[in-house]
Design an enzyme around this catalytic site. Structure first.
Site, mmCIF file in Angstrom:
data_model
loop_
_atom_site.group_PDB
_atom_site.id
_atom_site.type_symbol
_atom_site.label_atom_id
_atom_site.label_comp_id
_atom_site.label_asym_id
_atom_site.label_seq_id
_atom_site.Cartn_x
_atom_site.Cartn_y
_atom_site.Cartn_z
ATOM 1 N N TRP A 345 0.822 -1.207 0.000
ATOM 2 C CA TRP A 345 0.000 0.000 0.000
ATOM 3 C C TRP A 345 0.862 1.265 0.000
ATOM 4 O O TRP A 345 0.336 2.366 0.121
ATOM 5 C CB TRP A 345 -0.931 0.009 1.228
ATOM 6 C CG TRP A 345 -0.241 0.264 2.551
ATOM 7 C CD1 TRP A 345 1.026 -0.103 2.900
ATOM 8 C CD2 TRP A 345 -0.787 0.944 3.689
ATOM 9 N NE1 TRP A 345 1.300 0.291 4.187
ATOM 10 C CE2 TRP A 345 0.211 0.939 4.691
ATOM 11 C CE3 TRP A 345 -1.999 1.547 3.963
ATOM 12 C CZ2 TRP A 345 0.004 1.504 5.945
ATOM 13 C CZ3 TRP A 345 -2.202 2.115 5.220
ATOM 14 C CH2 TRP A 345 -1.216 2.096 6.189
ATOM 15 N N ASP A 346 2.190 1.085 -0.152
ATOM 16 C CA ASP A 346 3.092 2.229 -0.021
ATOM 17 C C ASP A 346 2.816 3.325 -1.040
ATOM 18 O O ASP A 346 3.222 4.471 -0.847
ATOM 19 C CB ASP A 346 4.544 1.754 -0.145
ATOM 20 C CG ASP A 346 4.940 0.831 0.986
ATOM 21 O OD1 ASP A 346 5.757 1.220 1.827
ATOM 22 O OD2 ASP A 346 4.406 -0.292 1.036
ATOM 23 N N GLU A 484 -0.830 -4.163 12.096
ATOM 24 C CA GLU A 484 -0.201 -5.451 11.783
ATOM 25 C C GLU A 484 0.134 -6.307 13.003
ATOM 26 O O GLU A 484 0.264 -7.523 12.878
ATOM 27 C CB GLU A 484 1.060 -5.282 10.924
ATOM 28 C CG GLU A 484 0.779 -4.772 9.526
ATOM 29 C CD GLU A 484 2.014 -4.774 8.635
ATOM 30 O OE1 GLU A 484 3.132 -4.902 9.171
ATOM 31 O OE2 GLU A 484 1.866 -4.658 7.421
ATOM 32 N N LYS A 604 2.216 -1.512 16.214
ATOM 33 C CA LYS A 604 3.464 -1.411 15.469
ATOM 34 C C LYS A 604 3.633 -0.021 14.872
ATOM 35 O O LYS A 604 4.729 0.539 14.844
ATOM 36 C CB LYS A 604 3.477 -2.464 14.364
ATOM 37 C CG LYS A 604 4.685 -2.405 13.438
ATOM 38 C CD LYS A 604 4.566 -3.445 12.333
ATOM 39 C CE LYS A 604 5.741 -3.367 11.368
ATOM 40 N NZ LYS A 604 5.603 -4.348 10.257
ATOM 41 N N GLN A 605 2.531 0.547 14.378
ATOM 42 C CA GLN A 605 2.581 1.828 13.683
ATOM 43 C C GLN A 605 1.202 2.463 13.745
ATOM 44 O O GLN A 605 0.263 1.880 14.289
ATOM 45 C CB GLN A 605 3.010 1.628 12.237
ATOM 46 C CG GLN A 605 2.099 0.689 11.450
ATOM 47 C CD GLN A 605 2.632 0.360 10.076
ATOM 48 O OE1 GLN A 605 3.025 1.243 9.335
ATOM 49 N NE2 GLN A 605 2.676 -0.915 9.746
#
Length: 789
Positions: A345-346, A484, A604-605
């Site tokens: 998805w970057d 994630e 995680k983010q």
């Protein structure tokens, strides 16, 4: 170092992989890592050359299971050029006596310069100076110039240049148990006294590769053909103080290229017609100058120097040449083999930057997704749903490439991989379609390919939602969010979590935009689309309902990451930091202890906070109001504080998103997150991952942080919205953008205000909206707007 150079002094084997990634040269078609030409792949060095979109699929046996993986292929190595005093061992920094060594990446010119002084005899030295380029004007050419100078005593020097087809994909230690031998049928030959060639194929995808190399030297050249290599040799006499030059020019083609008959013939013809190094350099410099003008960025200090490096690598991976290719956005660039070169998805972090500078590249990258729409429809059908389900990891044909198991290097265990449940990637595709069309004004794309993707993604979300009588809301169950870490509830028998807020809110946004497109399409095109997609008469009504009733969970007066997040245990953050220091990959630490991140309120983010990255404050409030919630400033600030305290920043994207959000929610703390994003690859904050490939999304995202995040720049309803929030550490900066038909709209933010200059043209004026003020700027006009303190 200057703002336009990136220099490494001294030879440090520990840092070599990192340097090779950051000194990669490319042109959007192919790229080559910054390895030293005399060094082979080993524990220290890893030369690698990658052509965009050149994938191959192999099956490996792991833990008794047959696992299929598709990789971006490490193609034959064109770099090798080794040398030695006659009769002695070949010189490398690992084997010779190094008296001095430095490597300089020249950003303005796309050149990699290297200088090394080797001790030779007593008191002699051999100086080696090299310049390397991957041609930005002709995407199939590359060149290496080497200058040898003897000092103190004469040297009889043996030089060997090679094309090496005996390479494998072996650049990521975690993948060492997987088959990486992608090249077969390697043949070599001689096309002319100064030109050798190599051809091969990929094992499964059967992509043919042709490589031709021309050696230019003032000496006789002999060629031999050991297994899988073409080797050209010359013997040079170096009197003291005299410099002898060796030029190596190569051409690379594959059978995926347009307008060729055979890749080997094309490579031989191209290298034969290529001019000498000086002329190649001149046209290469012109191409780079044009790129830098279009991507103009003026940020002072160290932050500006790092941003320029990030921009350099974005341009090398996704240049105007990319617009001619069928490729997506490789998450790790063309710089290494991490993530197997896959498309995630970057693009969500990359296209917003490209839209405002290279919209033709954005369109090509979105067309990559459109060509794989049928594959996405097929993926949805396998779940019994209509619409399009885009894969979490995409490669050659758009099928799901996410691995079924992944290795935890801390525990050594292979674990089930459920990341394919990150179905929010479809919303990212839809978001990019909408943003591209808003900025570019490309109604043709929106009304055709863009509308098809938007409607099919909306249809998938509509078919994925189930109604909950108790809640009186619709729910999306069994997914994984951007975080994630959480791929299941504690001790649950099946993977997936329910009502991930990011997934549900972005799904509601997609449904709303799809309805808007249907309303605004010209009637003949709307009829075509409805017929082609076989839209039911009641589908639009269902989309309208779902866009207002998807469930958004809350707990403790903050937005929940997913239903039940607030019921998870709190983690002893201080205790884990004391025990492990760096806990960015907290999931691996917990698994190695026999525990699981699924049990804890630990991310995680950015997950919920990603909404603050995608949508400006007004649009986000509108979205929540549509879903029946009042999102005021207090709720958002509490939510930001809550998750910031519970995030390990295990992704390079995390600092970027948090810096973006904090610039508006808690400005005093924003810069530390921005620095984390700026230094992610430069300082290799993830601990060795950059040597496997740069993080393209984070690099492009830092550029966009300046151009959109700190300016509040949005394109909505045919106008540019601006709401600058300059940080104290970055209070003065400027850049140019391409907005619709206007090339080179210049913006500058400083302590006094915002200046906007529209270049002269015969185009229409630009509508600018700021808080409490609206402007109309004509072509050729410059306006300055004071900003509040």
């Amino acid at each position: 170092m200057t703002g336009w150079t990136w220099k490494y002094e001294g030879y440090d084997p520990v840092q070599e992989r990192l340097r090779e990634s950051l000194c990669t040269l490319g042109n959007g078609y192919f790229a080559t890592r910054g390895a030293l030409p005399e060094c082979v792949a080993d524990d220290v060095h890893y030369p690698g050359t990658y052509v965009a979109g050149c994938y191959d699929r192999l099956t490996s046996e792991v833990e008794g299971r047959r696992i299929e993986n598709e990789d971006l292929v490490n193609l034959p190595n064109w770099l090798p050029l080794r040398f030695r005093p006659a009769g002695e061992q070949w010189l490398t920094p690992d084997s010779g006596t190094v008296l001095g060594h430095d490597q300089t990446l020249h950003l303005s010119s796309g050149l990699l310069e290297r200088r090394t002084r080797y001790g030779h005899g007593e008191p002699g030295t051999l100086s080696v100076r090299q310049w390397r380029l991957v041609h930005m004007a002709d995407p199939h050419l590359a060149a290496l110039r080497t200058e040898f100078t003897a000092e103190g005593t004469a040297v009889e020097l043996e030089v060997e240049a090679a094309l090496d087809g005996g390479v494998t994909n072996a650049g990521v230690p975690r993948y060492q148990d997987l088959d990486g031998c992608h090249l077969v049928h390697v043949h070599t030959g001689t096309a002319a006294p100064d030109t050798a060639w190599l051809r091969c194929r990929t094992r499964t995808s059967d992509i043919r590769v042709g490589l031709a190399g021309r050696l230019t030297v003032d000496a006789s050249v002999t060629t031999r053909h050991p297994a899988a290599r073409a080797v050209q040799s010359a013997r040079l006499h170096l009197p003291p103080g005299r410099t002898v030059t060796v030029d190596k020019t190569v051409a690379l083609h594959t059978s995926r290229d347009r307008a060729i008959s055979d890749p080997l013939d094309a490579a031989i013809d191209r290298v034969a017609a290529a001019p000498g190094f000086d002329e190649l350099l001149a046209t290469h410099l012109t191409a780079w100058n044009q790129l830098w003008r279009r991507a103009d960025l003026d940020v002072p200090g160290e932050a500006g120097r790092v941003l320029r490096l990030h921009l350099f690598h974005v341009l090398q991976t996704l240049s105007p040449h990319t617009a001619e290719l069928d490729v997506g956005v490789p998450a790790r660039g063309l710089h290494g083999e991490a993530y197997r070169g896959h498309v995630f998805w970057d693009e969500l972090f990359v296209l917003p930057y490209l839209n405002l500078h290279f919209p033709e590249v954005s369109r090509a990258l979105l067309s990559y997704r459109h060509r794989r729409l049928d594959q996405a429809r097929a993926a949805a059908r396998t779940l019994g749903r209509r619409g399009a389900l885009y894969p979490w990891q995409s490669g050659s044909d758009g099928r799901e490439e996410s691995q079924e198991v992944h290795l935890n290097p801390r525990s050594g265990r292979w674990l089930p991989d459920h990341t394919r449940l990150q179905r929010h990637v479809g919303s990212a595709v839809a978001y990019n379609v909408w943003q591209y069309c808003e900025v570019s004004g490309d109604a043709e794309f929106l009304h055709t390919k863009g509308a098809e993707m938007l409607l099919e993604i909306a249809r998938f979300w509509a078919d994925s939602a189930t109604y909950d009588e108790g809640l009186g809301r619709h729910r999306i169950l069994g997914v994984v969010g951007p975080d994630e870490y959480h791929d299941a509830y504690p001790d649950a028998p099946a993977p997936g979590i329910d009502d991930n807020t990011y997934t549900n809110v972005t799904a509601a946004w997609v449904l709303t935009r799809a309805l808007q497109v249907l309303r605004e399409l010209p009637e003949p095109r709307r009829r075509e689309l409805v017929e082609r997609a076989r839209l039911d008469a009641g589908e639009a009504d269902r989309w309208e309902e779902l866009s207002r009733t998807l469930h958004v969970p809350f707990h403790d007066d903050v937005i929940s990451q997913f239903q039940g997040y607030g019921d998870l245990a709190e983690l002893d953050w201080d205790g884990y930091r004391k025990r492990y220091g760096d806990i960015r990959r907290l999931d691996r630490i917990l698994e190695a202890e026999g525990d699981s991140a699924n049990r804890y309120q630990a991310s995680k983010q950015a997950d919920v906070l990603m909404l603050g990255y995608l949508f400006g404050p007004d649009e986000l409030r509108e979205l929540f109001a549509r879903l029946g919630h009042r999102l005021d400033e207090d709720v958002w600030r509490r939510t930001v504080d809550y998750y910031l305290a519970r995030t390990s920043h295990g992704s390079t994207l995390s600092g970027l998103v948090h810096g973006w959000v904090l610039a508006r929610a808690r400005r005093a703390d924003a810069w530390s997150c921005c620095q984390e994003a700026l230094l992610g690859d430069v300082a290799d904050v993830q601990g060795g991952t950059t040597g496997e490939g740069i993080h393209l999304g984070a690099m492009a995202g830092t550029l966009d942080l300046v151009q959109r995040g700190l300016t509040g720049l949005e394109s909505r309803d045919g106008a540019l919205l601006l709401d600058p929030v300059p940080l104290p550490e970055l209070s003065s900066f400027g850049f140019s953008v391409r907005y619709r038909s206007h090339w080179g709209v210049r913006m500058r933010v400083d302590c006094g205000g915002l200046e906007i200059a529209v270049p002269p043209s015969d185009r229409t004026s630009i509508d600018i909206r700021l808080p409490g003020r609206a402007l109309r700027i004509e072509p050729g006009e410059t306006r300055r707007v004071p900003l509040p303190d």
